[in-house]
Design a protein around this motif. Structure first.
Motif, mmCIF file in Angstrom:
data_model
loop_
_atom_site.group_PDB
_atom_site.id
_atom_site.type_symbol
_atom_site.label_atom_id
_atom_site.label_comp_id
_atom_site.label_asym_id
_atom_site.label_seq_id
_atom_site.Cartn_x
_atom_site.Cartn_y
_atom_site.Cartn_z
ATOM 1 N N THR A 1 31.218 40.862 29.590
ATOM 2 C CA THR A 1 33.189 40.591 30.777
ATOM 3 C C THR A 1 33.010 41.964 29.521
ATOM 4 O O THR A 1 34.121 42.447 30.329
ATOM 5 N N HIS A 2 32.078 42.839 28.446
ATOM 6 C CA HIS A 2 33.226 43.034 28.077
ATOM 7 C C HIS A 2 32.031 43.854 26.881
ATOM 8 O O HIS A 2 30.833 44.120 27.085
ATOM 9 N N GLY A 3 32.774 45.122 26.730
ATOM 10 C CA GLY A 3 31.636 45.352 25.766
ATOM 11 C C GLY A 3 30.315 46.357 25.701
ATOM 12 O O GLY A 3 30.572 47.084 26.704
ATOM 13 N N ILE A 4 29.389 45.978 25.129
ATOM 14 C CA ILE A 4 27.902 46.955 25.610
ATOM 15 C C ILE A 4 27.529 45.878 27.047
ATOM 16 O O ILE A 4 26.641 46.798 27.650
ATOM 17 N N GLY A 5 28.085 45.122 27.017
ATOM 18 C CA GLY A 5 27.389 44.210 28.339
ATOM 19 C C GLY A 5 27.779 44.944 29.061
ATOM 20 O O GLY A 5 26.918 45.669 30.311
ATOM 21 N N PHE A 6 28.621 45.336 29.557
ATOM 22 C CA PHE A 6 29.543 45.629 30.388
ATOM 23 C C PHE A 6 29.216 47.454 30.909
ATOM 24 O O PHE A 6 29.180 47.852 32.092
ATOM 25 N N GLY A 7 28.861 48.082 30.347
ATOM 26 C CA GLY A 7 28.950 49.516 29.188
ATOM 27 C C GLY A 7 27.378 49.119 29.911
ATOM 28 O O GLY A 7 26.827 50.714 30.897
ATOM 29 N N VAL A 8 26.707 48.501 29.834
ATOM 30 C CA VAL A 8 25.223 48.687 30.033
ATOM 31 C C VAL A 8 25.333 48.258 31.590
ATOM 32 O O VAL A 8 24.919 49.145 32.866
ATOM 33 N N GLN B 1 34.832 37.239 37.238
ATOM 34 C CA GLN B 1 34.922 37.889 37.943
ATOM 35 C C GLN B 1 36.019 39.328 38.097
ATOM 36 O O GLN B 1 35.872 39.888 38.660
ATOM 37 N N GLU B 2 37.529 38.764 37.177
ATOM 38 C CA GLU B 2 37.564 39.915 36.859
ATOM 39 C C GLU B 2 37.022 41.470 36.393
ATOM 40 O O GLU B 2 37.160 42.620 37.038
ATOM 41 N N ALA B 3 36.263 41.195 35.249
ATOM 42 C CA ALA B 3 34.988 42.381 35.288
ATOM 43 C C ALA B 3 34.053 43.058 36.143
ATOM 44 O O ALA B 3 33.942 44.529 36.342
ATOM 45 N N ALA B 4 33.744 41.936 36.788
ATOM 46 C CA ALA B 4 33.360 42.071 38.006
ATOM 47 C C ALA B 4 34.340 43.148 39.500
ATOM 48 O O ALA B 4 32.745 44.065 40.105
ATOM 49 N N LYS B 5 35.296 43.270 39.292
ATOM 50 C CA LYS B 5 35.703 43.811 40.399
ATOM 51 C C LYS B 5 36.037 44.946 39.788
ATOM 52 O O LYS B 5 36.108 46.273 40.147
ATOM 53 N N LYS B 6 36.150 45.752 38.435
ATOM 54 C CA LYS B 6 35.698 46.288 37.665
ATOM 55 C C LYS B 6 35.158 47.794 37.736
ATOM 56 O O LYS B 6 35.125 48.424 37.650
ATOM 57 N N LEU B 7 33.484 46.987 37.525
ATOM 58 C CA LEU B 7 33.220 47.432 38.033
ATOM 59 C C LEU B 7 32.561 48.107 38.911
ATOM 60 O O LEU B 7 31.675 49.241 39.425
ATOM 61 N N SER B 8 32.954 47.500 40.163
ATOM 62 C CA SER B 8 32.633 47.919 41.708
ATOM 63 C C SER B 8 33.256 47.200 42.667
ATOM 64 O O SER B 8 33.279 46.073 42.409
ATOM 65 N N ASP C 1 31.544 44.102 46.226
ATOM 66 C CA ASP C 1 30.956 43.020 45.987
ATOM 67 C C ASP C 1 29.170 42.216 45.928
ATOM 68 O O ASP C 1 29.324 41.554 45.844
ATOM 69 N N SER C 2 28.897 43.073 47.548
ATOM 70 C CA SER C 2 27.637 43.062 47.660
ATOM 71 C C SER C 2 26.462 43.762 46.436
ATOM 72 O O SER C 2 25.090 43.734 46.548
ATOM 73 N N LYS C 3 27.413 44.592 45.671
ATOM 74 C CA LYS C 3 26.454 45.071 44.305
ATOM 75 C C LYS C 3 27.042 44.458 43.190
ATOM 76 O O LYS C 3 25.640 44.473 42.522
ATOM 77 N N VAL C 4 27.887 43.231 42.895
ATOM 78 C CA VAL C 4 28.265 43.027 41.158
ATOM 79 C C VAL C 4 28.766 41.586 41.854
ATOM 80 O O VAL C 4 28.931 41.261 43.021
ATOM 81 N N LEU C 5 28.006 40.708 40.641
ATOM 82 C CA LEU C 5 28.689 39.404 41.115
ATOM 83 C C LEU C 5 29.034 38.686 39.139
ATOM 84 O O LEU C 5 28.328 38.875 38.641
ATOM 85 N N GLY C 6 29.989 38.143 39.343
ATOM 86 C CA GLY C 6 30.259 37.266 38.289
ATOM 87 C C GLY C 6 30.109 36.432 38.071
ATOM 88 O O GLY C 6 30.726 35.340 38.887
ATOM 89 N N ILE C 7 29.729 36.186 36.981
ATOM 90 C CA ILE C 7 29.151 34.005 36.384
ATOM 91 C C ILE C 7 30.024 33.035 35.888
ATOM 92 O O ILE C 7 29.694 34.052 34.319
ATOM 93 N N SER C 8 30.576 31.869 35.795
ATOM 94 C CA SER C 8 30.156 31.779 34.381
ATOM 95 C C SER C 8 29.558 30.778 33.771
ATOM 96 O O SER C 8 28.899 29.769 34.598
ATOM 97 N N SER C 9 29.152 31.199 32.893
ATOM 98 C CA SER C 9 28.108 30.453 31.255
ATOM 99 C C SER C 9 28.345 30.896 30.126
ATOM 100 O O SER C 9 28.703 31.693 30.029
ATOM 101 N N ASP C 10 28.039 29.523 30.051
ATOM 102 C CA ASP C 10 28.131 29.144 28.341
ATOM 103 C C ASP C 10 26.315 28.990 27.750
ATOM 104 O O ASP C 10 25.250 28.539 28.364
ATOM 105 N N VAL C 11 25.980 30.807 27.106
ATOM 106 C CA VAL C 11 24.850 30.342 27.155
ATOM 107 C C VAL C 11 23.992 29.459 26.283
ATOM 108 O O VAL C 11 22.772 29.567 25.999
#
Length: 238
Positions: free
Chosen positions: A14-21, A43-50, A53-63
Motif C-alpha cells: 500500500t506504500h513505500g517499496i511495495g507500492f513502488g514495485v 483499496q485506496e492504494a489500488a485506485k492510486k495505482l490504476s 480495476d481489471s489490472k489491480v486488486l487491493g486485499i486485506s491480509s495480515d501476513v
C-alpha cells in the motif's frame, strides 16, 4: 520473457517499496494485487495505482495470519485466474538496546518479517508451481550487517535471508525461481519516517521496482538468488 498480463502479488504493497514495485510492474503490462492490514487502505492504494480495476486488486491480509494469506491468494486466483510472481515485502522495525526491547515488539518483528514470508510462500506455493513462477522476499542489508539497537530487526532479516536461500533449493525442483533482495537505505515510510527531499540520496522505491523487473527478465536458466543493493553516495545525506 513476456510478462504482459502476468499476475503479481505484493504484500505490504500500500506504500513505500511495495507500492513502488507495483507501479513498475503495472507500467510493463502486468496485473497486480497488493495487500495491507486494512482493506480500505489497500483499496485506496489500488485506485492510486490504476483506475482500471481489471489490472489491480487491493486485499486485506495480515501476513502473521496464515489463513489471511490463504484467502488473499484465493481472491487473486478468483479475480485473475493465475499467480505468477510473489513479493513478500511486508515488514516492521523496532529499534532499541536488547535489554530495553519490549517482548511484544520483538514478537511482532519476527512474526511479520520472518514468519510472514513463510505464510505467504506456503499459501502461494501451489499457484506458483502451476505457473512455474517467481517468489521473492524483501530482506535488508540488516540481514547480513548487524548493528547496535538492531538485535530484533537483525534477527528477523538474517532469518529472511536464510529462509529464502533454503526455500530456493526446495522450490527450484518445481521450476519456481526464488530470490531475496537486500536493500540499504530506501526512501519510504518505514519506521514512521516521513519521506522528504532530504531522502534524495537514498534508493527510491521505483529503483527496487526496476530491480524486480530486471530479475523477471533473466533467462530461466539463470538465477540471481541474493541481491545486495545500496545507495551510490550515502555521504550526500550530510
Amino acid at each position: 520473457m513476456d510478462y504482459k498480463n502476468k499476475v503479481a502479488y505484493i504484500t505490504g504493497g500500500t506504500h513505500g517499496i511495495g507500492f513502488g514495485v507495483a507501479q513498475v510492474l503495472l507500467s510493463h503490462g502486468m496485473r497486480v494485487a497488493i495487500s495491507g492490514r486494512k482493506l480500505e487502505t489497500a483499496q485506496e492504494a489500488a485506485k492510486k495505482l490504476s483506475s482500471d480495476d481489471s489490472k489491480v486488486l487491493g486485499i486485506s491480509s495480515d501476513v502473521t495470519n496464515f489463513e489471511d494469506e490463504q484467502k488473499a491468494v484465493e481472491q487473486i486466483i478468483e479475480k485473475f485466474g493465475q499467480l505468477d510472481v510473489v513479493l513478500a515485502n511486508a515488514g516492521v522495525g523496532h529499534f532499541a538496546p536488547i535489554y530495553e526491547m519490549e517482548v511484544d515488539k520483538w514478537k511482532q518483528m519476527i512474526e511479520t518479517n520472518l514468519t510472514g514470508c513463510f505464510h505467504t510462500l506456503k499459501a502461494s506455493f501451489e499457484a506458483l508451481k502451476k505457473s512455474e513462477g517467481y517468489y521473492m522476499t524483501l530482506a535488508s542489508l540488516a540481514g547480513t550487517n548487524f548493528f547496535a539497537n538492531g538485535a530484533g530487526y537483525n534477527a528477523s532479516k538474517f532469518g529472511v535471508v536464510g529462509f529464502t536461500q533454503a526455500a530456493m533449493l526446495d522450490l527450484r525442483q518445481h521450476n519456481i525461481k526464488v530470490s531475496t533482495i537486500m536493500p540499504g537505505s530506501v526512501k519510504s515510510e518505514f519506521n514512521n519516517h516521513e519521506p522528504s527531499d532530504k531522502d534524495a540520496w537514498k534508493i527510491q522505491p521505483e529503483d527496487i521496482g526496476k530491480l524486480v523487473w530486471d530479475l523477471l527478465q533473466m533467462h530461466p536458466r539463470t538465477l540471481p538468488s541474493k541481491i545486495e543493493v545500496r545507495p551510490t553516495r550515502p555521504d550526500l545525506k550530510k
